[in-house]
Design a protein around this motif. Sequence first.
Motif, mmCIF file in Angstrom:
data_model
loop_
_atom_site.group_PDB
_atom_site.id
_atom_site.type_symbol
_atom_site.label_atom_id
_atom_site.label_comp_id
_atom_site.label_asym_id
_atom_site.label_seq_id
_atom_site.Cartn_x
_atom_site.Cartn_y
_atom_site.Cartn_z
ATOM 1 N N ASP A 32 0.858 -1.176 0.000
ATOM 2 C CA ASP A 32 0.000 0.000 0.000
ATOM 3 C C ASP A 32 0.907 1.243 0.000
ATOM 4 O OD1 ASP A 32 -2.743 1.263 0.556
ATOM 5 O OD2 ASP A 32 -1.477 2.079 2.172
ATOM 6 N N ARG A 33 0.590 2.233 -0.835
ATOM 7 C CA ARG A 33 1.441 3.402 -0.965
ATOM 8 C C ARG A 33 1.577 4.162 0.349
ATOM 9 N NH1 ARG A 33 1.703 8.298 -0.742
ATOM 10 N NH2 ARG A 33 -0.528 8.584 -0.606
ATOM 11 N N THR A 34 0.502 4.288 1.104
ATOM 12 C CA THR A 34 0.589 5.022 2.367
ATOM 13 C C THR A 34 1.466 4.277 3.373
ATOM 14 O OG1 THR A 34 -1.504 4.085 3.145
ATOM 15 C CG2 THR A 34 -1.601 6.226 2.072
ATOM 16 N N HIS A 35 1.389 2.963 3.388
ATOM 17 C CA HIS A 35 2.261 2.175 4.262
ATOM 18 C C HIS A 35 3.716 2.361 3.856
ATOM 19 C CE1 HIS A 35 3.681 -1.037 6.845
ATOM 20 N NE2 HIS A 35 4.245 -1.604 5.800
ATOM 21 N N SER A 37 4.997 4.889 2.261
ATOM 22 C CA SER A 37 5.364 6.261 2.601
ATOM 23 C C SER A 37 5.774 6.374 4.068
ATOM 24 C CB SER A 37 4.203 7.204 2.307
ATOM 25 O OG SER A 37 4.483 8.506 2.757
ATOM 26 N N LYS A 38 5.063 5.681 4.940
ATOM 27 C CA LYS A 38 5.387 5.704 6.372
ATOM 28 C C LYS A 38 6.744 5.053 6.639
ATOM 29 C CE LYS A 38 0.650 5.959 7.976
ATOM 30 N NZ LYS A 38 -0.449 5.303 8.690
#
Length: 78
Positions: A32-35, A37-38
Motif C-alpha cells: 500500500d502506498r501510504t504504508h 510512505s510511512k
Amino acid sequence: MLDTKAVGKTIQGLRQKKGLTQEQLSGLAALDRTHYSKIERGLRSPTLETVFKIAFALDMKPHELIQVIENNAAFDFT
C-alpha cells in the motif's frame, strides 16, 4: 534501537536513484502506498517480508538492501 528514519531515508535514496516514485515502487513491491510512505518517513519499521518486497522492487537482493541499510542506519541493541 534501530534508527527508522535513517532506514527510511536510505530506502528513499535508493528509490530516487532508480528514478521511481513512491507509487511506482509500492506497486512493484505490492505494498500500500501510504504504508510504504510511512516506511520512508521512519514512522514504520518494515517487516522482513516487506524488506524482501522492497529489495526486489529495487532490483536488489534482500541482503544487498540490508547491507546498505546497515551502512547508513545507526543501531544499538544493548
